[in-house]
Design an enzyme around this catalytic site. Structure first.
Site, PDB file in Angstrom:
ATOM      1  N   HIS A  79       0.851  -1.192   0.000  1.00  0.00           N
ATOM      2  CA  HIS A  79       0.000   0.000   0.000  1.00  0.00           C
ATOM      3  C   HIS A  79       0.890   1.247   0.000  1.00  0.00           C
ATOM      4  CE1 HIS A  79      -3.930  -1.901   1.711  1.00  0.00           C
ATOM      5  NE2 HIS A  79      -3.346  -2.684   0.812  1.00  0.00           N
ATOM      6  N   GLU A  81       0.980   3.947   1.802  1.00  0.00           N
ATOM      7  CA  GLU A  81       1.528   4.377   3.097  1.00  0.00           C
ATOM      8  C   GLU A  81       2.678   3.481   3.530  1.00  0.00           C
ATOM      9  OE1 GLU A  81      -3.013   5.153   3.404  1.00  0.00           O
ATOM     10  OE2 GLU A  81      -1.703   3.661   2.487  1.00  0.00           O
ATOM     11  N   CYS A 111      -6.055   2.139   5.729  1.00  0.00           N
ATOM     12  CA  CYS A 111      -6.758   0.892   6.014  1.00  0.00           C
ATOM     13  C   CYS A 111      -6.241   0.358   7.350  1.00  0.00           C
ATOM     14  CB  CYS A 111      -6.516  -0.124   4.896  1.00  0.00           C
ATOM     15  SG  CYS A 111      -4.824  -0.772   4.871  1.00  0.00           S
ATOM     16  N   CYS A 114      -2.373  -0.271   7.271  1.00  0.00           N
ATOM     17  CA  CYS A 114      -1.580   0.958   7.246  1.00  0.00           C
ATOM     18  C   CYS A 114      -1.723   1.745   8.546  1.00  0.00           C
ATOM     19  CB  CYS A 114      -1.970   1.802   6.042  1.00  0.00           C
ATOM     20  SG  CYS A 114      -1.543   0.999   4.482  1.00  0.00           S
TER      21      CYS A 114
END
Length: 191
Positions: A79, A81, A111, A114
């Site tokens: 992801h 991040e 999410c 993250c």
């Protein structure tokens, strides 16, 4: 033979862009606009999902940037991040980013995965554009997060700033959906 090495690389277009990083972006909205542009470019280049993130210091200097690499890498943990925080840790040569007054700017609310990374990385501020419900509205499953997650981060001394340029963040998500972007991890149910 089992795989024993894991490498992630930013897409060529982003590596090229970062070869001359942006000048200091002293305003949070300028930083967010820059991050949202990365998310748009990730969609248009077909190199990943509609997400981008960057770590900045207190003066607005870019430390690291990342985009979603889940589809291109085949890794569910890639992801934006996670990529940006990992690159910031490499750039600063330490896994603990606390005490440095660093800001993570993300195109969307983190999410559940993250969110854990944001806590453990130790940034002092989290800023995001699109909210959880915006991301879920196009079909992504963000996992189960306690309703008071932002308060918990604030309780650990982290500033949380939601909804900066939210409409622009929602527009990026809408562009991804309009262009038929893959929705991965869809339909997973919260406990």
């Amino acid at each position: 033979m089992l795989i024993t090495e894991l490498n992630l690389a930013l897409p060529a277009w982003l590596r090229q862009q970062l070869s001359t990083p942006p000048a200091s972006l002293p305003d949070t909205e300028q930083r967010m606009a820059w991050v949202l542009q990365l998310a748009r470019q990730n969609i248009r280049a077909g190199t990943g999902g509609p997400f981008a993130a960057a770590v900045f210091d207190a003066e607005g200097q870019l430390i690291a940037a990342g985009v979603n690499l889940v589809l291109s890498s085949g890794l569910s943990c890639a992801h934006a991040e996670m990529v940006a925080l990992s690159l910031a840790e490499r750039q600063l040569q330490h896994f603990d980013l606390s005490g440095r007054q660093l800001q993570l700017v993300s195109s969307a609310e983190p999410c559940v995965m993250c969110l854990g990374a944001v806590h453990w990385a130790g940034v002092s501020e989290l800023v995001y554009a699109a909210c959880d419900e915006d991301v879920r509205a196009i079909g992504f499953d963000e996992g189960y997060k306690p309703q008071d997650w932002a308060a918990a981060l604030r309780g650990h001394g982290m500033r949380v700033v939601p909804g900066v340029l939210r409409e622009e963040g929602r527009a990026v998500l809408s562009e991804y959906r309009t262009h038929g972007g893959a929705i991965y991890n869809a339909g997973m149910e919260a406990p």
